[in-house]
Structures are given as structure tokens and as C-alpha cells.
Design a protein around this motif. Structure first.
Motif, mmCIF file in Angstrom:
data_model
loop_
_atom_site.group_PDB
_atom_site.id
_atom_site.type_symbol
_atom_site.label_atom_id
_atom_site.label_comp_id
_atom_site.label_asym_id
_atom_site.label_seq_id
_atom_site.Cartn_x
_atom_site.Cartn_y
_atom_site.Cartn_z
ATOM 1 N N PHE A 1 45.624 -32.012 10.975
ATOM 2 C CA PHE A 1 45.294 -30.029 10.203
ATOM 3 C C PHE A 1 45.081 -28.984 11.397
ATOM 4 C CE2 PHE A 1 42.670 -27.570 7.528
ATOM 5 C CZ PHE A 1 43.926 -27.470 6.545
ATOM 6 N N MET A 2 43.442 -30.103 12.452
ATOM 7 C CA MET A 2 42.896 -29.697 13.115
ATOM 8 C C MET A 2 44.147 -28.881 13.994
ATOM 9 S SD MET A 2 38.843 -31.694 14.069
ATOM 10 C CE MET A 2 38.582 -30.742 15.422
ATOM 11 N N ASP A 3 44.888 -29.960 15.034
ATOM 12 C CA ASP A 3 45.972 -29.333 15.266
ATOM 13 C C ASP A 3 46.312 -28.016 15.458
ATOM 14 O OD1 ASP A 3 45.128 -31.462 17.377
ATOM 15 O OD2 ASP A 3 47.667 -32.814 16.006
ATOM 16 N N GLU A 4 46.932 -28.164 13.558
ATOM 17 C CA GLU A 4 48.102 -26.666 13.483
ATOM 18 C C GLU A 4 46.390 -25.199 13.887
ATOM 19 O OE1 GLU A 4 49.722 -28.067 9.369
ATOM 20 O OE2 GLU A 4 50.878 -29.447 10.526
ATOM 21 N N LEU A 5 45.749 -25.820 12.683
ATOM 22 C CA LEU A 5 44.398 -24.520 13.331
ATOM 23 C C LEU A 5 44.179 -24.522 14.562
ATOM 24 C CD1 LEU A 5 41.754 -25.800 11.126
ATOM 25 C CD2 LEU A 5 43.431 -23.537 10.710
ATOM 26 N N THR A 6 44.006 -25.179 15.655
ATOM 27 C CA THR A 6 44.446 -24.976 17.081
ATOM 28 C C THR A 6 44.836 -23.828 17.404
ATOM 29 O OG1 THR A 6 42.742 -27.098 17.416
ATOM 30 C CG2 THR A 6 43.966 -25.905 19.328
ATOM 31 N N ASN A 7 46.362 -24.575 17.207
ATOM 32 C CA ASN A 7 48.419 -23.829 18.056
ATOM 33 C C ASN A 7 47.878 -22.858 16.688
ATOM 34 O OD1 ASN A 7 48.910 -26.000 18.761
ATOM 35 N ND2 ASN A 7 49.776 -26.799 17.205
ATOM 36 N N LEU A 8 47.170 -21.952 15.073
ATOM 37 C CA LEU A 8 47.153 -20.790 15.160
ATOM 38 C C LEU A 8 46.067 -19.329 15.822
ATOM 39 C CD1 LEU A 8 48.302 -18.549 12.891
ATOM 40 C CD2 LEU A 8 46.316 -19.809 11.756
ATOM 41 N N ALA A 9 45.345 -20.708 16.700
ATOM 42 C CA ALA A 9 44.237 -19.800 17.387
ATOM 43 C C ALA A 9 44.482 -19.810 18.883
ATOM 44 C CB ALA A 9 42.920 -20.478 17.021
ATOM 45 N N ALA A 10 44.932 -20.404 19.131
ATOM 46 C CA ALA A 10 46.461 -19.889 20.827
ATOM 47 C C ALA A 10 46.334 -18.900 20.284
ATOM 48 C CB ALA A 10 46.471 -21.210 21.047
ATOM 49 N N ASP B 1 40.536 -10.979 16.366
ATOM 50 C CA ASP B 1 39.026 -11.534 16.625
ATOM 51 C C ASP B 1 38.641 -11.856 15.305
ATOM 52 O OD1 ASP B 1 39.081 -9.178 15.887
ATOM 53 O OD2 ASP B 1 37.391 -8.348 17.259
ATOM 54 N N ALA B 2 38.205 -11.238 13.945
ATOM 55 C CA ALA B 2 37.651 -11.625 13.002
ATOM 56 C C ALA B 2 38.953 -12.818 12.226
ATOM 57 C CB ALA B 2 38.077 -10.737 12.051
ATOM 58 N N THR B 3 40.327 -13.371 12.369
ATOM 59 C CA THR B 3 40.317 -14.555 11.938
ATOM 60 C C THR B 3 40.214 -15.624 12.855
ATOM 61 O OG1 THR B 3 42.616 -12.482 11.106
ATOM 62 C CG2 THR B 3 43.090 -15.365 11.459
ATOM 63 N N ILE B 4 40.559 -15.423 14.006
ATOM 64 C CA ILE B 4 40.600 -16.184 15.249
ATOM 65 C C ILE B 4 39.050 -16.894 14.590
ATOM 66 C CG2 ILE B 4 39.731 -16.924 17.505
ATOM 67 C CD1 ILE B 4 41.974 -14.723 17.783
ATOM 68 N N ALA B 5 37.711 -16.171 14.509
ATOM 69 C CA ALA B 5 36.235 -16.805 14.249
ATOM 70 C C ALA B 5 36.452 -16.875 12.943
ATOM 71 C CB ALA B 5 35.271 -15.138 14.065
ATOM 72 N N CYS B 6 37.589 -16.968 12.362
ATOM 73 C CA CYS B 6 37.135 -18.143 10.816
ATOM 74 C C CYS B 6 38.254 -19.142 11.295
ATOM 75 C CB CYS B 6 37.538 -17.343 9.799
ATOM 76 S SG CYS B 6 37.194 -15.285 9.011
ATOM 77 N N VAL B 7 39.146 -19.469 11.624
ATOM 78 C CA VAL B 7 39.619 -20.267 11.946
ATOM 79 C C VAL B 7 38.994 -20.978 12.638
ATOM 80 C CG1 VAL B 7 41.683 -21.405 13.460
ATOM 81 C CG2 VAL B 7 42.271 -19.026 11.769
ATOM 82 N N ALA B 8 37.945 -20.697 14.211
ATOM 83 C CA ALA B 8 36.768 -21.473 14.741
ATOM 84 C C ALA B 8 35.646 -22.199 13.225
ATOM 85 C CB ALA B 8 36.517 -20.884 16.118
ATOM 86 N N GLU B 9 35.409 -21.338 12.004
ATOM 87 C CA GLU B 9 34.349 -22.649 11.739
ATOM 88 C C GLU B 9 35.079 -23.238 10.853
ATOM 89 O OE1 GLU B 9 32.998 -19.442 8.583
ATOM 90 O OE2 GLU B 9 32.362 -18.089 10.510
ATOM 91 N N ALA B 10 36.626 -23.011 10.887
ATOM 92 C CA ALA B 10 37.225 -24.377 9.448
ATOM 93 C C ALA B 10 36.970 -25.428 10.578
ATOM 94 C CB ALA B 10 38.780 -23.040 9.569
ATOM 95 N N ARG B 11 37.877 -25.004 12.030
ATOM 96 C CA ARG B 11 37.658 -27.087 12.847
ATOM 97 C C ARG B 11 36.065 -27.348 13.467
ATOM 98 N NH1 ARG B 11 38.236 -25.965 17.506
ATOM 99 N NH2 ARG B 11 40.032 -28.298 18.063
#
Length: 455
Positions: A162-171, A418-428
Motif C-alpha cells: 500500500f505504501m509503495d503504491e502511495l509513493t508511486n502516485l506521489a512521485a 501540491d495539495a494532493t501530494i500533501a494528503c498522500v504524504a499524510e497517508a504514508r
């Protein structure tokens, strides 16, 4: 790895066949050899093989015959050099063993310190460490299986994917943010929305599995509520299949709450028999009624008991009628007697409640009631296949789900990558906290402080 040697009794204190004293830390085999004397020096014994010998004080006096085994660094529970001494059960032999080891330079282990060293040394993650406590406290086969799945790394594996998928999306979103001149970008908004939607569904499914495991681990609370003499204590006894509570024809026999647990389909249900709700005759009964109302507020399921052989439905205190809360199970008791209240009347009176007719005295309808309790608590689903988690871990998963939902909302509102990335970072970050990848000392103290000494 810590440099000092820790020692503690790993088995429960008291009389028993065997008591195990555990040691961990560099040089613990040498230290154990100071009190354990076998056919050869303990340090020279082959690892993971039991040796028979005697336990002696520093003065050379023998106080027990025992077995001992050593584990080399990297091949033990903690990952450190470790040893175990298996002496005879009881209080004195194991206590004497620990005292002698501490006098020779070891120190008494703190609660959960062996498992904490396994975590710090990287042998297990925090989710696996907390699963150890789940195995120790498991009260049913299903709870044990759920904890074992977490200990074997099943939960960790799902979270890492799950974390890897979040990381790929954020990247991918970062590329769009850094190179806006690339037209549609590295990932389109529709693709981002689809990925986040999929992640949200995956997170919800994982939360459901963990909630099921948490129920198996923690159990559910069911409060028996009603007027005096409607058969609440008889219902407790019927659910437990034993005479736990005193049952008489005198109203108000139960003055205090009685709590006991039964297991149904692997789910521990803590059933609470409460004092009958009415205008109290004395201070003791008033306290009992107050505890009844508190139990009703805190329960996962409320069993509102009504005597079907009497026409009275009202139940209250302080001049006000008390109504069952939403989602209550109304239990029409004493079905073995001539009925003055029907299920149809109850459905009209309590349209939001589920009605079940039973006879606590005869045992009729009890299995149906247990099934209703199970269905209410489990949400209608099976609890098998879940992961045993703690309240802390569930909070981390809930925070992850919220952050992913916020990411979807920000994307839909066009708030920018940038807002979406911040939310993904909170999830990670929430998932990272669950696994203990950035755990602070105070968190570790809280987690491992709930373990017993010796584990």
C-alpha cells in the motif's frame, strides 16, 4: 543492540512443572555458565541444543537440576545472543536463578524488553511486536489465528504494498508539479482520480479486516438492561451456561454490575448484568442504577429485557421514562409463561429495535440471541481472515483513510497537485507510524509497557 544483559522469568509465577528464565545480551551464555554446570562449559555447548546440568549459587551450593539452551546472535528471539534456563516450576527455584544472574552482572528486564530488543534490532516491525501481545491475550481460536497472521507478517506485507503504491502516485504527481510545461503531464487527472479511488477502496477493505481482528482481540460489550425482576440475571446465566448470578423472585436482587465473558464463533462477548432500573430505595441501589445507565451508554450492544408475562413496558428513573437507544435488541423474556405482551406490540412500541423472544429459564431462543449479538457487532460479516490490531493501529489506519479521502476531494476540487501530494504524504506517515518506522521512544514505552516482564 543494547550492551547490557537482561534476565527475567518468562513463564508465569507460581507453581508449575517448569519455569523458564530468559537472558539476552552479549555475553549472556558466559554469564549463565556461572550458575549452570553441565558436562561441558555452557558456552561450548552446541547452540539450540538442550544441556542437562545443575544450578549453583555463587558459593557453589546446588539448588536445582535444570536444562539450559543457548542461541547465537542472529538466531534468537531478540536477535541478540540469548539463553534460557529451564528449572523446576514454583517460586523459589526461578527466583533464585534470576537473583544469582543479577548478582553476577545481569539486570532485571523491563516489561516487554525482549520483544522491544527484537524490534529495535530489526527482527520484527512494530505491527508484529504488538501481535505478540495479541497471541498472549487471545481468548479464542479465531483471535489466536488473527494474531498469528499479523505476527507472520501478513499485515506488514499488505501495508508495505500500500505504501509503495502511495509513493508511486506521489512521485508521478511531483513530476507534474516540477515540469508543468509537459502538457497533459506524466499522469492525467483522470488517472490520478482512478488510482486514489482504488486506494480508498483498498484502505476500506484493510480497515474492515483489521476491525474484525480487533473485535476478536478486544471482544464486544453487551449490556443487559431493564426493570427489576424481568430476568436479567437469568439471561446472564443462560448466555454463560452456568449459574453465575443470584436469581430470586425478589425485585432488586442485583445491586451491582456483574461482568463475565462467553465466546461465540470466536468472538469474546463481555456480558454485563446490571441493576434493575427504577426509583432507588437506598444509596446502594442508586449507585447500581447509575452504573446500569453508564453500562448502557458504553455497550456495543444493548439487550433491553422485557417480561412478557407482565403487561408493564415502562422503565425509568427520576420521574422520566427511559427509552432504549437506537440499535437496541429488545429481548422478550419468559416465553414459557402465558404472554401479556406480544412481539407485534413491541415492534409498534420500538420500531428501531430488533425483537427476539426467549425463555432464559428454559434456554429457549438463547442461540438465536447469540447470533443476533454476533451479527450486530460484526456488521453482518464473518470475522475469519482478519488481522489482530490494537486501538493505536486502528487509529493509524483510520487516519490513512481520511488522508486518502482528502486527496480525492482536493483533486476533484482542482486544488492542485501540491495539495494532493500533501494528503498522500499524510497517508504514508500514518502507515509508517503503524509499522513503527519512525517510532519515538515515548511511543515504544507505551506499546511495550503493556507487555509482561519476560516477554
Amino acid at each position: 543492540m543494547a550492551e547490557d544483559i537482561i534476565a527475567a522469568q518468562a513463564t508465569a509465577w507460581g507453581e508449575g512443572g517448569i519455569a523458564i528464565v530468559r537472558l539476552s545480551g552479549e555475553g549472556c551464555a558466559r554469564l549463565a555458565g556461572e550458575i549452570f554446570r553441565g558436562r561441558r562449559p555452557f558456552e561450548e555447548q552446541p547452540p539450540r541444543y538442550m544441556a542437562l546440568g545443575s544450578l549453583r549459587t555463587r558459593g557453589g551450593e546446588t539448588f536445582d537440576e535444570a536444562l539450559a539452551v543457548r542461541f547465537p546472535r542472529g538466531a534468537s528471539y531478540t536477535g541478540e545472543e540469548s539463553a534460557e534456563i529451564h528449572c523446576h516450576g514454583g517460586t523459589l527455584a526461578a527466583q533464585k536463578c534470576v537473583e544469582e544472574l543479577c548478582a553476577l552482572g545481569a539486570r532485571l528486564a523491563e516489561p516487554g524488553e525482549f520483544t522491544r530488543r527484537a524490534f529495535v534490532g530489526g527482527r520484527i516491525d512494530l505491527a508484529q511486536a504488538e501481535a505478540v501481545l495479541g497471541i498472549i491475550k487471545a481468548r479464542s481460536d479465531e483471535a489466536l489465528k488473527a494474531s498469528a497472521r499479523s505476527l507472520q507478517g501478513g499485515l506488514t506485507a499488505e501495508i508495505k504494498i500500500f505504501m509503495d503504491e502511495l509513493t508511486n502516485l506521489a512521485a508521478a504527481l511531483e513530476v507534474d508539479l516540477d515540469f508543468p510545461e509537459e502538457g497533459e503531464g506524466f499522469i492525467s487527472q483522470d488517472e490520478s482520480a482512478a488510482q486514489i479511488k482504488n486506494l480508498a477502496a483498498r484502505c476500506a477493505a484493510l480497515v474492515a479486516k483489521c476491525r474484525a481482528g480487533m473485535l476478536l482481540r478486544e471482544g464486544a460489550r453487551a449490556a443487559i438492561i431493564g426493570r427489576p425482576n424481568v430476568g436479567k440475571s437469568s439471561l446472564l446465566n443462560a448466555l454463560l451456561e452456568e449459574n453465575r448470578a443470584i436469581v430470586t423472585a425478589i425485585p432488586g436482587t442485583t445491586r451491582d454490575s456483574i461482568e463475565e465473558t462467553f465466546i461465540y464463533k470466536g468472538l469474546p462477548v463481555r456480558i454485563i448484568d446490571t441493576a434493575g432500573i427504577r426509583e432507588a430505595c437506598d444509596e446502594a441501589e442508586a449507585i447500581g442504577v447509575s452504573r446500569s445507565l453508564k453500562a448502557m451508554d458504553e455497550a456495543d450492544v444493548v439487550l433491553w429485557v422485557i417480561d412478557g408475562s407482565e403487561p408493564e413496558l415502562s422503565c425509568g428513573v427520576g420521574g422520566e421514562e427511559l427509552r432504549p437507544p437506537s440499535g437496541t435488541v429488545v429481548v422478550l423474556n419468559k416465553s414459557d409463561l402465558p404472554q401479556k405482551i406480544t412481539e407485534e406490540q413491541l415492534r409498534a412500541e420500538y420500531p428501531d429495535a430488533e425483537i427476539v423472544s426467549i425463555s432464559a429459564a428454559k434456554g429457549a431462543g438463547i442461540e438465536e440471541l447469540k447470533e443476533i449479538i454476533f451479527r450486530r457487532v460484526s456488521g453482518g460479516g464473518a470475522l475469519a481472515g482478519g488481522y489482530a490490531v490494537t486501538a493505536r493501529q486502528m487509529e493509524c489506519l483510520t487516519e490513512t483513510g481520511k488522508a486518502i479521502d482528502e486527496a480525492a476531494a482536493s483533486l476533484e476540487a482542482g486544488a492542485g497537485s501540491d495539495a494532493t501530494i500533501a494528503c498522500v504524504a499524510e497517508a504514508r506517515a500514518a502507515l509508517s507510524s503503524l509499522l513503527g518506522l519512525d517510532a519515538a521512544e515515548d511511543l515504544l514505552d507505551k506499546v511495550f509497557g503493556s507487555f509482561c516482564v519476560g516477554k
